[in-house]
Design an enzyme around this catalytic site. Sequence first.
Site, PDB file in Angstrom:
ATOM      1  N   THR A 174     -55.834 -33.527 -38.663  1.00 32.42           N
ATOM      2  CA  THR A 174     -55.109 -32.975 -37.525  1.00 32.42           C
ATOM      3  C   THR A 174     -55.638 -33.667 -36.297  1.00 32.42           C
ATOM      4  OG1 THR A 174     -54.947 -30.800 -38.548  1.00 32.42           O
ATOM      5  CG2 THR A 174     -54.784 -30.843 -36.168  1.00 32.42           C
ATOM      6  N   ASP A 224     -52.823 -23.375 -38.770  1.00 35.98           N
ATOM      7  CA  ASP A 224     -53.187 -22.850 -37.449  1.00 35.98           C
ATOM      8  C   ASP A 224     -52.609 -23.681 -36.313  1.00 35.98           C
ATOM      9  OD1 ASP A 224     -54.831 -24.966 -38.305  1.00 35.98           O
ATOM     10  OD2 ASP A 224     -56.350 -24.466 -36.812  1.00 35.98           O
ATOM     11  N   GLY A 233     -59.417 -28.586 -39.016  1.00 36.39           N
ATOM     12  CA  GLY A 233     -60.109 -28.062 -40.194  1.00 36.39           C
ATOM     13  C   GLY A 233     -59.303 -26.941 -40.825  1.00 36.39           C
ATOM     14  N   GLY A 255     -57.180 -24.310 -41.478  1.00 36.97           N
ATOM     15  CA  GLY A 255     -56.366 -23.486 -40.590  1.00 36.97           C
ATOM     16  C   GLY A 255     -56.359 -22.013 -40.949  1.00 36.97           C
TER      17      GLY A 255
END
Length: 340
Positions: free
Chosen positions: A191, A222, A243, A245
């Site tokens: 991400t 997330d 990382g 989520g």
Amino acid sequence: MTTRRDFLSQAAAAAALTAAPASLLSASPPRAATRPVVIASANGLRGVKVAYDRIIRGTDTLDAIIAGVNIQELDAEDQSVGIGGFPNADGVVQLDASCMHGPTKRAGSVGALEGIATPSLVAKAVMDYTDHIMLVGEGAKRFALAMGFKEQNLLTEKTRQDWLRWKARLNPNDFWLDHDDDVAIKYSTGTINMNAVNAAGDLSSVTTTSGMAWKIPGRIGDSPVIGAGQYCDNLVGAAGSTGRGEANIKVCGGFLAVEFMRQGVAPEQAVLKTLERLAAMTEQRLLRPDGRPNFDIQFYAVAKDGRYAAASLYEGASFAVCDERGPRVEKCAFLYARGR
Ligand code: ASP
């Protein structure tokens, strides 16, 4: 001249102010920025420079950081974001992104978006052109097409091969033959989160991802969740995460880090305290024998006054920064030292 009535009402107002409980909105807001800074997950090293240079030239902070993350979204070699990102279990690339613009207090988000390489820009279009905050799936795609975004195949040859090899390895008893070079990735994340403040103290944040590799179709992490993947309050600061989520959503980590800063906590302590909360909220099945989470996650935060920090559960992660000293990678703070 102040009349007696004016004086009395001014005195009453002053008394009311003194008596009021400390404002929940800004217990001790950091001072306005004296220097612009852009921070991001480590994969945003090229992006922080692009964003910083634009901010220095006067570009709005959100436009600048979106230009920064677009580099990764459009890089077919990057298997975590945009085109080339790892697909879901069906071999379909579904992208998530969200953004917040501090000065106007606005936000936009897209989830499970297919066929559009730059979900960060679609999230901003949701913010700019609709009365909604979050669009997902088919509706998000139709909106993007209506806004003029071009549909393209996001599955590169490399990610298609990886997906097929992952699929072959799933079950030793299925009709797909296993090979030594089959991809073993069970859980992989990637991400880009980027946050910025300019010289006037205006802030913005953005997060964009292809989410977890091989996720169940429709899964949203997330990154598109405002308050989890990123959050920004122009009075205080901006924060975001990369990382696992599922762990972040449960603690609203972007929001929590900003709330800690609102209480006067420095960015590094704010992200560490957020990680402490996240570790405490981790369910039993995800804990190692030593009681620590069996995954990693990072938080990044920038305060209105230009202070910044990033922290990871485990030692060894780094993040990207650009300020007047140029783009560079710095070490994340951490909760758990390596080997201890
Ligand atoms: N946070 C992202 C998600 O859970 C993945 C990542 O950061 O690597 O979708």
